[in-house]
Motif scaffolding. Structure first.
Motif, mmCIF file in Angstrom:
data_model
loop_
_atom_site.group_PDB
_atom_site.id
_atom_site.type_symbol
_atom_site.label_atom_id
_atom_site.label_comp_id
_atom_site.label_asym_id
_atom_site.label_seq_id
_atom_site.Cartn_x
_atom_site.Cartn_y
_atom_site.Cartn_z
ATOM 1 N N GLY A 196 -28.261 -4.024 -43.165
ATOM 2 C CA GLY A 196 -27.923 -4.944 -44.359
ATOM 3 C C GLY A 196 -26.381 -5.046 -44.454
ATOM 4 N N ASP A 197 -25.927 -6.355 -44.640
ATOM 5 C CA ASP A 197 -24.624 -6.656 -44.802
ATOM 6 C C ASP A 197 -24.158 -6.174 -46.212
ATOM 7 O OD1 ASP A 197 -24.594 -7.641 -42.502
ATOM 8 O OD2 ASP A 197 -23.419 -9.438 -42.917
ATOM 9 N N LEU A 198 -23.001 -5.522 -46.522
ATOM 10 C CA LEU A 198 -22.663 -5.406 -47.705
ATOM 11 C C LEU A 198 -22.556 -6.283 -48.463
ATOM 12 C CD1 LEU A 198 -19.898 -2.410 -47.326
ATOM 13 C CD2 LEU A 198 -22.462 -2.265 -47.983
ATOM 14 N N GLU A 199 -21.982 -7.521 -47.946
ATOM 15 C CA GLU A 199 -21.334 -8.717 -48.762
ATOM 16 C C GLU A 199 -22.722 -9.294 -49.329
ATOM 17 O OE1 GLU A 199 -19.855 -11.784 -46.107
ATOM 18 O OE2 GLU A 199 -19.720 -12.992 -47.773
ATOM 19 N N TYR A 200 -23.967 -9.070 -48.926
ATOM 20 C CA TYR A 200 -25.309 -9.619 -49.417
ATOM 21 C C TYR A 200 -25.859 -8.666 -50.264
ATOM 22 C CZ TYR A 200 -23.980 -13.791 -46.628
ATOM 23 O OH TYR A 200 -23.358 -14.718 -46.107
#
Lengths: 253, 201
Positions: free
Chosen positions: B181-185
């Motif tokens: 997973g992307d941290l941003e999301y």
């Protein structure tokens, strides 16, 4: 038909699982009142709406119409109310608030006073060590907002002042009633001190309330009186109250 | 004016199919036609399978998981570590946990979660059975693997309150950033918890 999207501040009151990964929400919005909306895919791990559709959280949500039911399409968190979900007692208290609001409000009827009350009470509840005052504040102010404010200045029937005699709170008569006027009415006995405390909860500034000292017996008196009074107007007892009693009966942490 | 309806027996079939989750009137009709035209063995096989499952499947006397026998295969398995119990909401959650291959202990299936809003209290779940198992002794850790929504959290906290006084270690599954997973999301709540539960590299 209005097909434009609506954006409004919303508190998630309740949610139930729907289909594979959706949740059917009941939210209290500032300008549209209570509305039901479907949040699609929020039970999947990678849904961006997951955080804003958690119970009790306050967010700016955008709703769009699909066939009949509104859909939640976007959301930005205002206050996550995280602390309400991390403590068993607070979950129970917040559930009680949500259940009552859901019971008394009609779908789609705006009531900003209720929104502000619920937002205030939930925010205070997050940091509260002793939620007693906050809960009774909610009960009484909610009754007042709905137009069921109990009359506490004197006996509703003979206008006898508070300084002499015994009193009881009668839901059917909408206020306190003295012993001699009571007759066959069903009412919960309340001491003069309890009546004065309830009057303060209804009228004083919120900040002052936290300095009020209330004895345990007076708490129980007020609890019973208000519970009976509310149930009369709600027409049934909220389920969360029974659960609340089960939880708080346990030793804490 | 007379309308033409399906034969009575078919109407009955459709009305039952409509009770299934996610099945509306149109789907129910389609399924009913399929069952009528399908090979007899398939259609009657389904009826038999439903009958058999309803008659045989019951709750394991130990862990309340679904089973055909008195005890489920996991509870009987002597190679499993009887010192830890993993508490899950649904039988399906046991399968998910088993797929990880990480866990070697026993399970306890609650068949639901606590919900003050829906008026669902501990009596509706298999809490009493769990407490009975713990009272028998020999368990050193209880792992709360309930869902991470409010109801699952409430259930985990409630059980922890009951279990901790018994002197049994009570743990909760960690919350973290999904693999890949992307941290941003990632939402701020999950990220905050992932931060608190960070690990040494």
């Amino acid at each position: 038909m209005d097909t434009r999207a609506i954006t409004d501040e919303a508190i998630i009151l309740r949610g139930r699982d729907y289909r594979e990964a959706d949740r059917l929400l009941v939210v209290l919005t500032r300008k549209q009142g209570k509305i039901s909306a479907l949040a699609k895919g929020v039970r999947k791990t990678n849904s961006s709406l997951k955080a804003v559709t958690q119970l009790f959280s306050v967010s700016t949500l955008t709703f769009s119409h699909s066939k009949g039911l509104k859909l939640v399409t976007q959301g930005q968190s205002i206050e996550s109310m995280r602390l309400l979900r991390e403590d068993l007692d607070k979950i129970a208290y917040a559930s009680y608030i949500a259940e009552i609001v859901d019971m008394v409000l009609e779908e789609g009827k705006a009531n900003e006073q209720v929104y502000v009350l619920v937002f205030t009470v939930l925010t205070l509840l997050q940091a509260a060590d002793d939620p007693y005052m906050i809960m009774r504040f909610f009960d009484l102010r909610m009754l007042a907002v709905l137009g069921y404010r109990p009359y506490l200045d004197s006996c509703v029937s003979c206008k006898r002042g508070l300084h002499n005699g015994k009193f009881a709170l009668s839901a059917a008569r909408g206020g306190i009633i003295c012993e001699s006027c009571l007759g066959l009415y069903n009412a919960s006995p309340v001491s003069v001190g309890a009546v004065r405390t309830m009057a303060k909860i209804l009228d004083s500034d919120l900040r002052r309330l936290f300095n009020l000292k209330i004895t345990k017996s007076m708490r129980e008196e007020i609890d019973t009186a208000i519970a009976n009074y509310m149930d009369y107007y709600l027409e049934k007892a909220p389920k969360a109250r029974a659960v609340l009693a089960q939880y708080t009966g346990l030793s804490t942490k | 004016m007379a309308f033409y309806y399906f034969p009575k027996s078919m109407e009955k079939l459709i009305s039952y199919l409509m009770k299934l989750p996610g099945v509306g009137p149109k789907t129910a009709q389609r399924l009913a036609f399929h069952l009528l035209y399908a090979p007899e063995a398939d259609a009657l096989g389904l009826a038999e399978a439903i009958k058999e499952a309803r008659a045989k499947v019951k709750r394991c006397q130990n862990c309340s998981n679904l089973t055909d026998e008195a005890y489920c295969p996991i509870c009987i398995d002597a190679t499993r570590d009887a010192k830890s119990i993993c508490v899950v909401e649904q039988p399906g959650d046991v399968i998910v946990m088993e797929k990880t291959g990480e866990y070697k202990g026993l399970y306890h299936v609650l068949h639901g979660s606590l919900s003050p809003l829906e008026g669902r209290g501990p009596k509706e779940l298999t809490v009493d059975l769990l407490m009975k198992r713990l009272a028998e002794g020999g368990v050193s850790e209880v792992i709360m693997a309930t869902n991470t929504g409010v109801e699952g959290e409430a259930t985990a906290m409630y059980l922890a309150r009951l279990i901790k006084p018994l002197g049994i270690k009570t743990t909760r599954l960690a919350h973290g950033v999904p693999v890949g997973g992307d941290l941003e999301y990632t939402d701020e709540l999950t990220l905050a918890r992932a931060f608190v539960g960070r690990k040494d590299l």
